[in-house]
Motif scaffolding. Structure first.
Motif, PDB file in Angstrom:
ATOM      1  N   LEU A   7       7.919  45.165  -8.579  1.00 23.22           N
ATOM      2  CA  LEU A   7       7.889  46.617  -8.438  1.00 23.22           C
ATOM      3  C   LEU A   7       8.651  47.198  -9.623  1.00 23.22           C
ATOM      4  O   LEU A   7       9.876  47.223  -9.642  1.00 23.22           O
ATOM      5  N   LEU A   8       7.922  47.629 -10.630  1.00 25.97           N
ATOM      6  CA  LEU A   8       8.551  48.129 -11.855  1.00 25.97           C
ATOM      7  C   LEU A   8       8.222  49.604 -12.017  1.00 25.97           C
ATOM      8  O   LEU A   8       7.110  49.951 -12.369  1.00 25.97           O
ATOM      9  N   ASP A   9       9.194  50.439 -11.736  1.00 23.73           N
ATOM     10  CA  ASP A   9       8.869  51.863 -11.744  1.00 23.73           C
ATOM     11  C   ASP A   9       9.653  52.658 -12.775  1.00 23.73           C
ATOM     12  O   ASP A   9       9.627  53.871 -12.777  1.00 23.73           O
ATOM     13  N   SER A  10      10.371  51.992 -13.655  1.00 19.64           N
ATOM     14  CA  SER A  10      11.098  52.781 -14.639  1.00 19.64           C
ATOM     15  C   SER A  10      10.117  53.287 -15.693  1.00 19.64           C
ATOM     16  O   SER A  10       9.152  52.606 -16.038  1.00 19.64           O
TER      17      SER A  10
ATOM     18  N   ARG B 277      -0.646  45.269 -14.316  1.00 19.67           N
ATOM     19  CA  ARG B 277      -0.469  46.024 -13.088  1.00 19.67           C
ATOM     20  C   ARG B 277      -1.576  45.626 -12.125  1.00 19.67           C
ATOM     21  O   ARG B 277      -2.705  45.375 -12.547  1.00 19.67           O
ATOM     22  N   VAL B 278      -1.244  45.613 -10.832  1.00 19.45           N
ATOM     23  CA  VAL B 278      -2.185  45.106  -9.828  1.00 19.45           C
ATOM     24  C   VAL B 278      -3.522  45.837  -9.814  1.00 19.45           C
ATOM     25  O   VAL B 278      -4.526  45.283  -9.378  1.00 19.45           O
ATOM     26  N   ASP B 279      -3.533  47.077 -10.291  1.00 14.45           N
ATOM     27  CA  ASP B 279      -4.796  47.811 -10.241  1.00 14.45           C
ATOM     28  C   ASP B 279      -5.507  47.800 -11.600  1.00 14.45           C
ATOM     29  O   ASP B 279      -6.382  48.615 -11.857  1.00 14.45           O
ATOM     30  N   ALA B 280      -5.119  46.870 -12.458  1.00 17.25           N
ATOM     31  CA  ALA B 280      -5.725  46.827 -13.787  1.00 17.25           C
ATOM     32  C   ALA B 280      -7.107  46.190 -13.762  1.00 17.25           C
ATOM     33  O   ALA B 280      -7.915  46.393 -14.663  1.00 17.25           O
ATOM     34  N   ASP B 281      -7.363  45.404 -12.746  1.00 13.42           N
ATOM     35  CA  ASP B 281      -8.660  44.754 -12.640  1.00 13.42           C
ATOM     36  C   ASP B 281      -8.782  44.247 -11.207  1.00 13.42           C
ATOM     37  O   ASP B 281      -7.841  44.358 -10.429  1.00 13.42           O
TER      38      ASP B 281
ATOM     39  N   ALA C  55       3.500  46.370  -9.651  1.00 14.45           N
ATOM     40  CA  ALA C  55       3.037  47.660  -9.177  1.00 14.45           C
ATOM     41  C   ALA C  55       4.045  48.682  -9.648  1.00 14.45           C
ATOM     42  O   ALA C  55       5.194  48.342  -9.930  1.00 14.45           O
ATOM     43  N   SER C  56       3.627  49.926  -9.778  1.00 15.36           N
ATOM     44  CA  SER C  56       4.593  50.948 -10.155  1.00 15.36           C
ATOM     45  C   SER C  56       4.910  51.841  -8.965  1.00 15.36           C
ATOM     46  O   SER C  56       5.870  52.584  -8.976  1.00 15.36           O
ATOM     47  N   ASN C  57       4.078  51.738  -7.929  1.00 16.17           N
ATOM     48  CA  ASN C  57       4.319  52.551  -6.741  1.00 16.17           C
ATOM     49  C   ASN C  57       3.769  51.800  -5.524  1.00 16.17           C
ATOM     50  O   ASN C  57       2.567  51.595  -5.414  1.00 16.17           O
TER      51      ASN C  57
END
Ligand code: ADP
Ligand code: MG
Length: 625
Positions: A457-460, A481-485, A435-437
């Protein structure tokens, strides 16, 4: 004694010196203070080896401004010069040095961004003076000498009655250089260039208070003391074993008085073969802002400040660090493009990269918790390093950490080990979810966790480039990313969900939804999912999103120009609400159900904004009243 003509090949060397690099006139002071320092250190050396029969004592260098007489004085207690030596070193050597320098660099200097301009030396005084005098008394048994030159090739050299050893340089400041008669300007220059020079530099006096006596007798004593502007023994010149953590921190404050945040780690550099280099680098607390900060690494040569532009000497990813590098081996009179091709400089850059990697590796091994705590503040430097320096990448792969949404930190190997059971898909590919956020993607993270998956959690802002590199290296590893599908497709398993709707029903449903949903933004996709999963859900395919993000942070873009934001509307045909939509008889009600479901899905992706959000809220109130 005598007067004469400096042996000039170019008759007009002085006007040349005057004009030379207009913006850099200020370096004359650094040159004169350097000469004064050299003269003092030479005397120290001679007295150490028994060749100068003098009391070395505690010599100082003094700078004085005499505004009324328009003069600036640089006074040292160094080894001094005899009249013969003035002839040799000032009239011949210094001059030829200056001449050579100008001939060599007058064309290239402007565009090259030369670091400093060492080599012009003593004659740089003429950039700001209409006349320069030298009054000097050698440590040898010889009368003092008085040299004067008004900027023309003629000079005078006579005897002087100075009796104390050392040299005084007197600059009669030119009318176009008034700034150098201002105490504040001189103070600024001294603290810029000479803050860490090895001989104490006095500039005026200051009042100091200290306490004396005990208990009731205690009183504050005020006294006037020399104002010494430099620290002759800066931390980087000391042995690492003689320094404590606190010493490194206080040196950081000395370097960057306006920095209130403490550095996270320091790295003490110390090598003398095949090149000499000392220094201390600090990892500052960085936020995700890619803008270049103004407190930068400072380059010194034997404790003389040269520049704070270390581009070419330090690998680019480390220019985000702070601190000092001191090396007599970095060629200073050359252009940057030359610098980058220079073998010695390349070695220095490699050494620094290696030291930084080794230090991080040691912290990882010995104080992992410390590294984890500070990880989010340093990860940008590491990611950037991994992307730009292959040697650093090889080392950093072992200590590069992946933060999880559970607050743990895993290396790539640990991550693979932890996830291989649950997250290997039907094709044998190990899929890492991130996730980024954590707030914005909460629903998606939750869905993944419910399946027993680990979510990073990768937000860079540059992490996409790194993921790309890791995937290229290992085709059995993927990041999404978790919201990719929707969750069943993020990691596709061999156990397809049965669909509650027949193919015919699906064919009826799809156009119903497509008619309500804005086509340019969403593609509708019907999926048989768990009946507990959300009925409507918006996803953004990994590939397009990542490419777009990578393009924003430089490189990596496979298509020129901008990317459109493309989303998928995933409709879960197994959810009761979807059956209800299908069965609803009135067209209007059906549309309202679809619209409301779409808006709820957008809301959970923070995509519902402005007018549409207002309309949604109003509609929702109407529904419940
Ligand atoms: P460099 O410092 O690179 O030798 P400069 O032009 O700065 O070149 O100085 C030329 C020479 O003049 C020095 O090498 C030194 O011998 C002599 N010199 C300059 N300033 C002083 C000083 N303050 N005391 C003694 N000698 C000096
Ligand atoms: Mg010099």
């Amino acid at each position: 004694m005598s007067s004469g003509k400096i042996n000039v090949a170019v008759e007009n060397i002085f006007p040349l010196i005057k004009k030379f690099l207009y913006s850099d006139h200020e370096i004359f002071l650094r040159e004169l203070v350097s000469n004064a320092t050299d003269a003092t250190l030479k005397l120290k050396h001679l007295s150490n080896i028994g060749e100068a029969n003098v009391e070395y004592g505690n010599p100082q260098i003094e700078i004085k401004v005499d505004k009324d007489n328009r003069t600036l004085h640089v006074i040292d207690q160094g080894l001094g010069m005899t009249a013969e030596e003035v002839n040799k070193y000032i009239n011949e050597v210094a001059f030829s040095g200056a001449e050579e320098f100008i001939n060599q660099y007058k064309d290239s200097a402007k565009d090259s961004g030369i670091i400093g301009h060492f080599g012009l030396g003593f004659y740089s005084a003429f950039m700001v003076s209409e006349k320069v005098e030298i009054i000097t008394k050698s440590h040898k048994d010889a009368p003092a000498a008085h040299w004067a030159c008004d900027g023309s090739p003629e000079y005078t050299l006579v005897e002087h009655d100075k009796t104390v050893r050392g040299t005084e340089i007197i600059l009669h400041i030119d009318s176009d250089s008034d700034e150098f008669l201002e105490e504040a300007r001189i103070r600024e220059l001294l603290s810029k260039y000479n803050k860490f020079m090895p001989i104490p530099i006095k500039f005026g006096t200051k009042e100091q208070t200290h306490e004396e006596g005990e208990g009731d007798d205690k009183k504050e004593i005020k006294e006037i003391v020399d104002d010494i502007i430099n620290n002759p023994n800066p931390a980087w010149t000391k042995k690492p074993s003689d320094l404590k953590d606190e010493d490194y921190k206080s040196f950081y404050r000395e370097l960057y008085p306006m920095q209130f945040e403490e550095p996270l780690f320091h790295i003490h550099l110390n090598v003398d073969y095949p090149f000499a280099l000392t220094g201390i680098l600090y990892f500052p607390k960085l936020n995700n802002d890619l803008n270049i900060q103004k407190d930068r690494i400072q380059l010194y040569q034997n404790q003389v400040f040269v520049t704070d532009n270390v581009e070419g000497i330090v690998p680019e990813f480390l220019t985000m660090l702070r601190g000092v590098i001191d090396s007599p081996d970095i060629p200073l009179n050359v252009s940057r493009s030359y610098l980058q091709a220079d073998g010695a400089v390349k070695k220095i850059s490699n050494y620094i990269t290696k030291k930084v990697a080794d230090k991080l590796q040691a912290i990882f091994k010995n104080e992992r918790e410390n590294l984890e705590q500070k990880w989010n503040d340093i990860k940008m430097v590491i990611e950037y390093g991994m992307l730009s320096e292959e040697k650093f990448y090889e080392k950093a792969k072992k200590f590069n950490l992946f933060p999880t949404t559970d607050g743990t930190f895993l290396t790539l190997d640990e991550l693979k080990e932890q996830t291989k059971e649950a997250q290997t898909d039907k094709d044998g590919k190990l899929v890492q979810l991130y996730a980024s956020n954590a707030d914005e993607q909460h629903a998606y993270i939750q869905a993944a966790k419910n399946k027993g998956y680990t979510v990073l959690l990768l937000d860079s802002p540059i992490v996409g480039h790194l993921l790309q590199k890791l995937e290229q290296e290992d085709d059995k590893l993927g990041f999404v990313r978790v919201d990719a599908d929707h969750i069943d497709k993020l990691i596709a398993k061999d156990e397809p969900q049965l669909s509650k709707l027949s193919d015919e029903e699906k064919e009826t449903l799809k156009p119903l939804i497509e008619n309500v949903v804005p086509k340019e933004q969403y593609t509708v996709q019907l999926e048989a999912m768990d009946s507990e999963a959300a009925p409507f859900m918006i996803t953004q395919p990994e590939f397009m999103r990542r490419m777009k993000e990578m393009q924003q942070t430089g490189g990596g873009g496979m298509f020129g120009g901008g990317f459109p934001d493309m989303y998928q509307l995933v409709v879960n045909v197994n959810h009761p609400l979807v059956s209800q939509i299908l069965e609803t008889k009135t067209k209007k009600k059906q549309e309202r159900l679809i619209k409301q479901s779409l808006d709820l899905a957008r809301l959970s992706q923070s995509l519902l904004k402005g007018e549409e959000l207002t309309a949604f809220i109003k509609r929702s109130f109407d529904m419940i009243k």
